[in-house]
Write a protein that holds these residues in place. Structure first.
Motif, PDB file in Angstrom:
ATOM      1  N   LEU A 147      18.160  15.461  46.142  1.00  0.00           N
ATOM      2  CA  LEU A 147      18.186  16.519  47.222  1.00  0.00           C
ATOM      3  C   LEU A 147      18.740  17.425  46.494  1.00  0.00           C
ATOM      4  CD1 LEU A 147      20.159  13.814  49.628  1.00  0.00           C
ATOM      5  CD2 LEU A 147      17.721  15.033  50.011  1.00  0.00           C
ATOM      6  N   SER A 148      19.200  17.886  45.150  1.00  0.00           N
ATOM      7  CA  SER A 148      19.679  18.544  45.117  1.00  0.00           C
ATOM      8  C   SER A 148      18.902  20.399  44.465  1.00  0.00           C
ATOM      9  CB  SER A 148      20.468  18.731  43.431  1.00  0.00           C
ATOM     10  OG  SER A 148      19.840  18.287  42.720  1.00  0.00           O
ATOM     11  N   ASP A 149      16.895  19.484  44.576  1.00  0.00           N
ATOM     12  CA  ASP A 149      16.109  20.216  44.544  1.00  0.00           C
ATOM     13  C   ASP A 149      16.005  21.571  45.798  1.00  0.00           C
ATOM     14  OD1 ASP A 149      15.592  19.380  42.190  1.00  0.00           O
ATOM     15  OD2 ASP A 149      13.670  18.341  42.423  1.00  0.00           O
ATOM     16  N   GLY A 150      16.224  22.437  45.505  1.00  0.00           N
ATOM     17  CA  GLY A 150      15.665  23.335  46.429  1.00  0.00           C
ATOM     18  C   GLY A 150      17.364  24.177  46.652  1.00  0.00           C
ATOM     19  N   GLY A 151      18.166  23.617  46.177  1.00  0.00           N
ATOM     20  CA  GLY A 151      19.400  24.419  46.492  1.00  0.00           C
ATOM     21  C   GLY A 151      20.552  23.417  47.542  1.00  0.00           C
ATOM     22  N   PHE A 152      21.398  24.842  47.475  1.00  0.00           N
ATOM     23  CA  PHE A 152      22.501  23.313  48.614  1.00  0.00           C
ATOM     24  C   PHE A 152      23.059  24.530  49.484  1.00  0.00           C
ATOM     25  CE2 PHE A 152      23.347  21.419  44.067  1.00  0.00           C
ATOM     26  CZ  PHE A 152      23.359  20.322  44.754  1.00  0.00           C
ATOM     27  N   VAL A 153      23.703  24.162  50.552  1.00  0.00           N
ATOM     28  CA  VAL A 153      23.767  25.180  52.096  1.00  0.00           C
ATOM     29  C   VAL A 153      25.897  24.815  51.864  1.00  0.00           C
ATOM     30  CG1 VAL A 153      22.247  25.744  52.726  1.00  0.00           C
ATOM     31  CG2 VAL A 153      23.717  24.056  53.357  1.00  0.00           C
ATOM     32  N   VAL A 154      26.654  25.913  52.196  1.00  0.00           N
ATOM     33  CA  VAL A 154      28.319  25.604  51.970  1.00  0.00           C
ATOM     34  C   VAL A 154      28.273  25.912  53.514  1.00  0.00           C
ATOM     35  CG1 VAL A 154      30.376  26.803  51.544  1.00  0.00           C
ATOM     36  CG2 VAL A 154      28.317  27.376  50.043  1.00  0.00           C
ATOM     37  N   GLU A 206      35.857  22.532  54.158  1.00  0.00           N
ATOM     38  CA  GLU A 206      34.338  23.809  53.451  1.00  0.00           C
ATOM     39  C   GLU A 206      33.591  22.474  53.049  1.00  0.00           C
ATOM     40  OE1 GLU A 206      35.204  27.759  51.528  1.00  0.00           O
ATOM     41  OE2 GLU A 206      33.769  26.883  50.441  1.00  0.00           O
ATOM     42  N   LEU A 207      32.184  22.325  52.761  1.00  0.00           N
ATOM     43  CA  LEU A 207      31.632  21.131  52.092  1.00  0.00           C
ATOM     44  C   LEU A 207      30.069  22.445  52.005  1.00  0.00           C
ATOM     45  CD1 LEU A 207      30.699  18.542  54.653  1.00  0.00           C
ATOM     46  CD2 LEU A 207      31.759  20.383  55.462  1.00  0.00           C
ATOM     47  N   THR A 208      29.590  21.383  50.499  1.00  0.00           N
ATOM     48  CA  THR A 208      28.339  21.952  49.841  1.00  0.00           C
ATOM     49  C   THR A 208      27.476  21.084  50.059  1.00  0.00           C
ATOM     50  OG1 THR A 208      30.146  23.830  48.789  1.00  0.00           O
ATOM     51  CG2 THR A 208      27.220  23.168  47.719  1.00  0.00           C
ATOM     52  N   VAL A 209      26.549  21.277  51.022  1.00  0.00           N
ATOM     53  CA  VAL A 209      25.522  20.081  51.214  1.00  0.00           C
ATOM     54  C   VAL A 209      24.109  20.366  50.979  1.00  0.00           C
ATOM     55  CG1 VAL A 209      26.433  18.562  52.794  1.00  0.00           C
ATOM     56  CG2 VAL A 209      25.287  20.464  53.415  1.00  0.00           C
ATOM     57  N   SER A 210      23.380  19.506  50.412  1.00  0.00           N
ATOM     58  CA  SER A 210      21.546  19.428  49.816  1.00  0.00           C
ATOM     59  C   SER A 210      20.911  20.595  51.679  1.00  0.00           C
ATOM     60  CB  SER A 210      20.992  18.413  49.956  1.00  0.00           C
ATOM     61  OG  SER A 210      19.941  18.633  49.972  1.00  0.00           O
ATOM     62  N   LYS A 211      20.260  21.404  50.707  1.00  0.00           N
ATOM     63  CA  LYS A 211      20.271  22.647  51.899  1.00  0.00           C
ATOM     64  C   LYS A 211      18.620  21.431  52.322  1.00  0.00           C
ATOM     65  CE  LYS A 211      18.128  27.012  51.760  1.00  0.00           C
ATOM     66  NZ  LYS A 211      17.019  27.471  52.307  1.00  0.00           N
ATOM     67  N   ASN A 266      26.660   5.940  53.019  1.00  0.00           N
ATOM     68  CA  ASN A 266      24.958   6.501  52.359  1.00  0.00           C
ATOM     69  C   ASN A 266      24.706   8.755  52.580  1.00  0.00           C
ATOM     70  OD1 ASN A 266      22.598   6.073  51.380  1.00  0.00           O
ATOM     71  ND2 ASN A 266      21.268   6.408  52.604  1.00  0.00           N
ATOM     72  N   CYS A 267      25.242   8.433  53.521  1.00  0.00           N
ATOM     73  CA  CYS A 267      25.679   9.947  53.303  1.00  0.00           C
ATOM     74  C   CYS A 267      26.441  10.878  52.695  1.00  0.00           C
ATOM     75  CB  CYS A 267      25.559  10.801  55.208  1.00  0.00           C
ATOM     76  SG  CYS A 267      24.331   9.795  56.204  1.00  0.00           S
ATOM     77  N   PHE A 268      27.386  10.515  51.997  1.00  0.00           N
ATOM     78  CA  PHE A 268      28.118  10.568  51.294  1.00  0.00           C
ATOM     79  C   PHE A 268      27.153  11.115  50.486  1.00  0.00           C
ATOM     80  CE2 PHE A 268      31.092  10.406  47.682  1.00  0.00           C
ATOM     81  CZ  PHE A 268      32.027  11.142  48.172  1.00  0.00           C
ATOM     82  N   GLY A 269      25.909  10.535  49.851  1.00  0.00           N
ATOM     83  CA  GLY A 269      24.683  11.580  48.858  1.00  0.00           C
ATOM     84  C   GLY A 269      24.625  12.539  49.226  1.00  0.00           C
ATOM     85  N   ILE A 270      24.966  13.389  49.714  1.00  0.00           N
ATOM     86  CA  ILE A 270      24.186  14.841  50.437  1.00  0.00           C
ATOM     87  C   ILE A 270      25.224  16.385  49.847  1.00  0.00           C
ATOM     88  CG2 ILE A 270      23.300  14.104  52.589  1.00  0.00           C
ATOM     89  CD1 ILE A 270      25.106  15.553  54.195  1.00  0.00           C
ATOM     90  N   ALA A 271      26.305  15.769  49.275  1.00  0.00           N
ATOM     91  CA  ALA A 271      26.722  16.547  48.422  1.00  0.00           C
ATOM     92  C   ALA A 271      27.333  17.181  47.473  1.00  0.00           C
ATOM     93  CB  ALA A 271      28.265  15.860  48.772  1.00  0.00           C
ATOM     94  N   ASP A 272      27.194  18.105  47.165  1.00  0.00           N
ATOM     95  CA  ASP A 272      27.400  18.190  45.703  1.00  0.00           C
ATOM     96  C   ASP A 272      28.646  17.750  45.042  1.00  0.00           C
ATOM     97  OD1 ASP A 272      29.602  20.253  46.314  1.00  0.00           O
ATOM     98  OD2 ASP A 272      29.174  21.764  45.356  1.00  0.00           O
ATOM     99  N   THR A 273      28.623  18.141  43.604  1.00  0.00           N
ATOM    100  CA  THR A 273      29.292  17.502  42.641  1.00  0.00           C
ATOM    101  C   THR A 273      30.978  17.763  42.921  1.00  0.00           C
ATOM    102  OG1 THR A 273      27.787  16.833  41.151  1.00  0.00           O
ATOM    103  CG2 THR A 273      30.473  16.972  39.887  1.00  0.00           C
ATOM    104  N   ALA A 300      28.330  16.256  58.948  1.00  0.00           N
ATOM    105  CA  ALA A 300      27.474  17.651  58.975  1.00  0.00           C
ATOM    106  C   ALA A 300      26.030  17.279  59.109  1.00  0.00           C
ATOM    107  CB  ALA A 300      27.621  17.953  57.385  1.00  0.00           C
ATOM    108  N   ARG A 301      25.913  16.514  59.373  1.00  0.00           N
ATOM    109  CA  ARG A 301      24.139  16.462  59.808  1.00  0.00           C
ATOM    110  C   ARG A 301      24.090  14.894  59.850  1.00  0.00           C
ATOM    111  NH1 ARG A 301      19.181  15.222  61.222  1.00  0.00           N
ATOM    112  NH2 ARG A 301      17.530  16.132  60.693  1.00  0.00           N
ATOM    113  N   PRO A 302      23.967  14.537  61.008  1.00  0.00           N
ATOM    114  CA  PRO A 302      24.118  12.461  61.289  1.00  0.00           C
ATOM    115  C   PRO A 302      22.344  12.781  60.991  1.00  0.00           C
ATOM    116  CG  PRO A 302      24.918  13.965  62.738  1.00  0.00           C
ATOM    117  CD  PRO A 302      24.906  15.148  62.069  1.00  0.00           C
ATOM    118  N   PRO A 303      21.540  11.843  60.775  1.00  0.00           N
ATOM    119  CA  PRO A 303      20.319  11.284  60.452  1.00  0.00           C
ATOM    120  C   PRO A 303      19.570  11.095  62.109  1.00  0.00           C
ATOM    121  CG  PRO A 303      21.890   9.478  59.085  1.00  0.00           C
ATOM    122  CD  PRO A 303      22.496  10.176  59.482  1.00  0.00           C
ATOM    123  N   GLU A 304      18.705  11.035  62.126  1.00  0.00           N
ATOM    124  CA  GLU A 304      18.093  10.864  63.441  1.00  0.00           C
ATOM    125  C   GLU A 304      17.876   9.286  63.231  1.00  0.00           C
ATOM    126  OE1 GLU A 304      17.333  13.010  61.818  1.00  0.00           O
ATOM    127  OE2 GLU A 304      17.537  15.227  63.959  1.00  0.00           O
TER     128      GLU A 304
END
Ligand code: SF4
Ligand code: SF4
Length: 382
Positions: free
Chosen positions: A121-128, A139-144, A172-179, A204-208
Motif C-alpha cells: 500500500l505504500s506504492d503510490g505514496g501517502f496522504v495526510v 492527523e493521520l497519514t494513510v496510503s493514497k 485490519n484497517c490499521f494496516g493502511i497507516a504509515d509507520t 478514515a476510509r471504511p471499506p465497502e
C-alpha cells in the motif's frame, strides 16, 4: 423485525480453490448487491492482511486461495476493472516487497487474472488527513492508493491479538497507516487509546465490503506467534463491526462488548452494539462457536470493561527476551514507538519507558521477544 446488519457464513473444510470459491460465492450472494453495478468498471482494491513475510499455512496472513476465489467471483459478477491486492506490512518488511508477496502466496494468487496485481500500500505514496472528529489521531497519514480506491474489499484473517484480544476486520484497517501514525497509535499506556486510534483509522476510509478468512484462524498469543487453528468458516458482511461481533462469537466470547476494541467501536457508532441488530445467514447462530478456541492471554479480558483503560500498566503482558532465539536483527528496537529498546548487542528493554504495546513481540521474526505474564496477571487467572 428486519435486522440492520447481515453477516453471511459458509463452512469450508480446506483451502482447495473450488471449495473456497463455492463458499465465498454463497456468502457474497447472501449479501444484497455486494458490488453495485456502477463499480463494475472501477478499480477494486483487495486489502489483505500481509503482516509479515510468512507462509500461508502459518495463519499469519490472508490465505491466497481466498484472494483467488474473490477475483474469480468478482469476474463472474461482471467486474471488468483492474484488481489490486495489497497491504502495508510492518515497515521493515515493506523493504522486502518481493519476498513478502512471494512467501505469502500473493504473487501466485494474482496470476490467474491478466488484470490483477499484487503490491504494497505504500506504492503510490501517502496522504495526510486532518480529522478533528477523531479521538486520538487528529492527523493521520494513510496510503493514497487505499484512500482513493473507488471500492475496497477488506479481506482480513481471524486471529487473536496479545493486546487487543482479536484482530479481524476493524483491526485490519490499521494496516493502511504509515509507520509514524502507527507509532503514535501505540504511544500511550492506555488500551483505550490504542483502540480509539484503530477506530480513527478505520473511519478514515471504511471499506465497502468485508470478508473474513477463518478457515484456519490463529489462536493463542497472536497476531504473529500464535498457532493455526482449524475453524472452517468463510464470513462476509458490508459492516466490519457486525462481522467482528460474529467472529468474536466464533472465538468463544459470549459478549463481544467485553473486547475493548469492539466496545469502543460500538460506542462510536460504526456498527451494531448487540446481536439483536445482526442477521446471521448460512450457519445456525448456536453452531458457529469453535469449541475450545484458545484466546490470547491478554490480562485485560479478565477484568470488567470499565476497569481496563487505567489498569493496563499493572496487569498488561510485557515483552521478555528469550536470548537463545534472538538473531540480533534489531527489528524490535526499530518498531518500538517509545525507543525503549537499545541493541547491546542483544536488545535491552528500558522498563521505565516501555508502554507494553507488544509491537516488538509482534514484529520479531524469530519469536525471541516473548510475552510475559506478571504476578497480578497470574493471580487473576487463578
Ligand atoms: S528479539 Fe527478535 S526482533 Fe529483536 S533483535 Fe532479537 S530476533 Fe530481532
Ligand atoms: S519495548 Fe516493546 S512493548 Fe515496550 S514500548 Fe517498546 S515495542 Fe512496546
Amino acid at each position: 423485525m428486519t435486522k440492520k446488519y447481515k453477516v453471511a457464513l459458509r463452512r469450508a473444510s480446506s483451502y482447495e480453490l473450488d471449495e473456497v470459491y463455492e463458499a465465498l460465492n454463497f456468502t457474497l450472494d447472501a449479501i444484497e448487491e455486494w458490488i453495485p453495478s456502477r463499480f463494475l468498471f472501477e478499480k477494486l482494491l483487495l486489502k489483505v492482511n500481509l503482516l509479515a513475510p510468512k507462509r500461508p499455512e502459518l495463519a499469519v496472513t490472508t490465505h491466497p486461495s481466498i484472494v483467488q476465489a474473490l477475483i474469480k467471483v468478482a469476474r463472474k459478477k461482471g467486474h471488468l476493472g483492474e484488481i489490486a491486492v495489497a497491504d502495508l506490512p510492518g515497515h521493515l518488511y515493506a523493504d522486502r516487497k518481493e519476498e513478502l508477496l512471494r512467501l505469502t502466496g500473493m504473487t501466485g494468487a494474482v496470476e490467474i487474472d491478466d488484470n490483477a496485481t499484487a503490491t504494497i500500500l505504500s506504492d503510490g505514496g501517502f496522504v495526510v488527513l486532518r480529522r478533528d472528529e477523531n479521538v486520538v489521531l487528529k492527523e493521520l497519514t494513510v496510503s493514497k492508493r487505499y484512500f482513493e480506491a473507488p471500492f475496497v474489499i477488506n479481506i482480513a484473517k481471524l486471529k487473536t491479538h496479545a493486546e487487543t484480544e482479536i484482530t479481524a476486520c476493524v483491526k485490519n484497517c490499521f494496516g493502511i497507516a504509515d509507520t509514524s501514525t502507527r507509532k503514535r497509535a501505540h504511544f500511550s499506556l492506555s488500551i483505550n487509546q490504542l483502540c480509539n486510534a484503530i477506530v480513527d483509522l478505520y473511519l478514515a476510509r471504511p471499506p465497502e465490503l468485508n470478508v473474513l478468512d477463518a478457515i484456519y484462524a490463529m489462536e493463542g498469543n497472536g497476531p504473529t506467534h500464535g498457532h493455526p487453528r482449524f475453524v472452517g468458516l468463510i464470513m462476509a458482511s458490508k459492516n466490519a463491526l457486525a462481522l467482528d461481533f460474529v467472529a468474536a462469537k466464533v472465538m468463544g466470547y459470549k459478549n463481544p462488548l467485553n473486547i475493548p476494541l469492539l466496545n469502543i467501536a460500538a460506542k462510536r457508532g460504526i456498527g451494531p452494539s448487540s446481536f439483536d441488530e445482526i442477521e446471521i445467514i448460512g450457519v445456525e447462530p448456536d453452531e458457529i462457536e469453535a469449541k475450545g478456541f484458545i484466546k490470547s492471554s491478554s490480562s485485560l479480558r479478565l477484568l470488567p470493561t470499565w476497569l481496563r483503560g487505567w489498569t493496563h500498566r499493572w496487569v498488561a503482558l510485557s515483552p521478555r527476551l528469550r536470548e537463545e532465539k534472538c538473531v540480533k536483527c534489531g527489528i524490535c528496537a526499530d518498531v518500538c514507538p517509545r525507543k525503549a529498546i537499545r541493541m547491546d548487542p542483544l536488545p535491552r528493554i528500558n522498563r521505565a519507558m516501555c508502554v507494553k504495546c507488544l509491537c516488538c513481540h509482534e514484529m520479531c521474526p524469530t519469536g525471541a521477544m516473548e510475552v510475559h505474564e506478571n504476578m497480578l496477571m497470574k493471580f487473576l487467572r487463578m
